[in-house]
Every structure is written in C-alpha cells, then in structure tokens.
Enzyme design. Sequence first.
Site: not given
Length: 333
Positions: A208, A205, A54
């Site tokens: 989303a 998520s 990341y």
Amino acid sequence: MEFRHLGRSGLVISEIAYGNWITHGSQVEEDAATACVRAALDAGITTFDTADVYAGTRAEAVLGRALAGERRAGLEIFTKVYWPTGPGKNDRGLSRKHIMESIDGSLKRLQTDYVDLYQAHRYDHETPLEETMTAFADVVRSGKALYIGVSEWKASEIRAAKALADELRIPLISNQPQYSMLWRVIEAEVVPTSAELGLSQIVWSPIAQGVLTGKYLPGAPLPEGSRATDGNAGANFIRGLVSDQDLLERVQRLKPIAASVDLSPAQLAVAWVLQNSNVAAAIIGASRPEQVAENVKAAGVKLDSEILKQIDEVLGDGVIRDPALTTSPAQRP
C-alpha cells in the site's frame, strides 16, 4: 527467490518483481535507481515491470540503462501502453496507431529487441476491443512481444479479451491489478474469472505504497522523505490512507503478528499477497537498495491459517473490497 508460472503459459517469473513506477526518472536519482536494480538482480529477481507513461517515458530509459549488459534471456521485462505519452490526440489509448508506435518507443528506451510481456495499462472504452487485440496480435507475431497482459481490467473485460485472444491465437496470460491486505477488490470477480481462463495476477502496491510498513504513525507528522511527502505523484496516491487515523492504528497492530513469524511488517504484507494462488508475482518498488533486500525475504514464505485470521481480525472494516465504497486515489500505478 521462488518462481511461478504466469498464467497457464510456460513463462516462469520471479514471484517478487521489481517495478519502477514513481521512483525511476522522478523520485530518485539515476544512480540510486541503478543501485536498486542491481540489488534486485543480486537478490535473484529476474522480472522487471515498467510502463511508457512512468515519469513521462524516462522510467523505461532508466531501466534500460540499468539492465544494459545483463543476459537478456535471463530476464523477463514487462511494459505497458495506454496512458498519454505525448501531446497528440493519438498519443494515448489502445488504438492500432498508438500501440504500434508505442511498442517501438518502449523497445528503444529499454534497449531491447522485445519485451516478454506487453500490457494494456487500462481498458480503452473509445477503441473497439477487436482493433486493440488485432494490434496486439501483430506485435506478438512481429516478435516485439512474447506475451500479452492487461492491467486493472474488470472480469467482463478480461473474458471478452481472452475470447478474442484465443481466436487470434495469441497468449493473453495476465492481469496487473492493485492488491494488498487493505485493497482486496479483485477477490470477488477478477481472481475467479482469471483462474478459470488461465490468467495470473501480477499485483502492484502490495505494501500500500508504504502504509503497511507501519512507518506512518497515528497522530504523528508524516516521515520526512516518505512517499506521502513526495510532491510528484506518491502523495496524491496515499493521501486518503495516511489521513485515516483508525487505519493507521490498525496497521500498528499488525507489527506483533509480523514479529511472531519473524517478518517485518513490509515482508508480511508482500508474503500475504503471495498466499493467493492466482498471484504469480508481487511488484515491489524501492528508493534505496536496502528496501529491495528487505522485501525479497517474503519470497517463499508460507503463512498459516491462524496468521491470516489474525490479520483479518485486526484490519476488520478497514479492508476495501468494493472500490465504489472509497474515494482513495488508488487507480493509477
């Protein structure tokens, strides 16, 4: 905050976890990232998820600084290994070399002697699974990780890894897949296999990437400063979703359902994934502390069968159950 066991292990984690994909080290400044971590701690979140890849390893460093001074035994810190973290041919994958070097780099950036969960960020088709699992076993036995997990592995891959983990007597206890009202790929095979083998899902998520908040309106310009306008990685991730006008209209129709149970659309989305008994935690991200404060209100919420039915009726064929049926760029958190 509510808490759940991770797999069949004795490890208890907060059912809302804080994750820093995209945000820390890239999308938001460090002061804002630290404020979000503080908000997570204030809300009772004890579980923090990151990965070496990341923001090119910067996200781990930001999280390490943000958590510095906290009582280590009161936290569950998760990270991952697989994606490239350098220019070399061995700076990637799940080889013994990369795993043993990556865990040391992650611990240094996170400012900790160990991580609670060390996860294989994807399945490595170029490295024998036996090599990978033996390396993970050595990481556990060295005390650098307490438990092992995987991320986005198929049911057959999870089964093979669990068999080796049992032989090596190391605790493989989790999978970290994408899961939301819109993306239900894991329900067919991964969830039942994991439940059988004693693994839980730590899902990413659940909103989303903001689409299920309802802020993306059909036919309207993308909101300024939203994930869909982020030039780093967020825009690529949800381009297919925000361009689907029918889907955006369906999401708007979820708002009155959320209101009927005194939830925001985002809270409804997080609560929805937590209704699955194989889900131990839903990972939320944030660029502002108030987003954390809002989303943690989904903890402990129970949705009855009528609400779940209404959600399914609204989303209809907008739900993705087979990844082969979509080109949505949904495979890298």
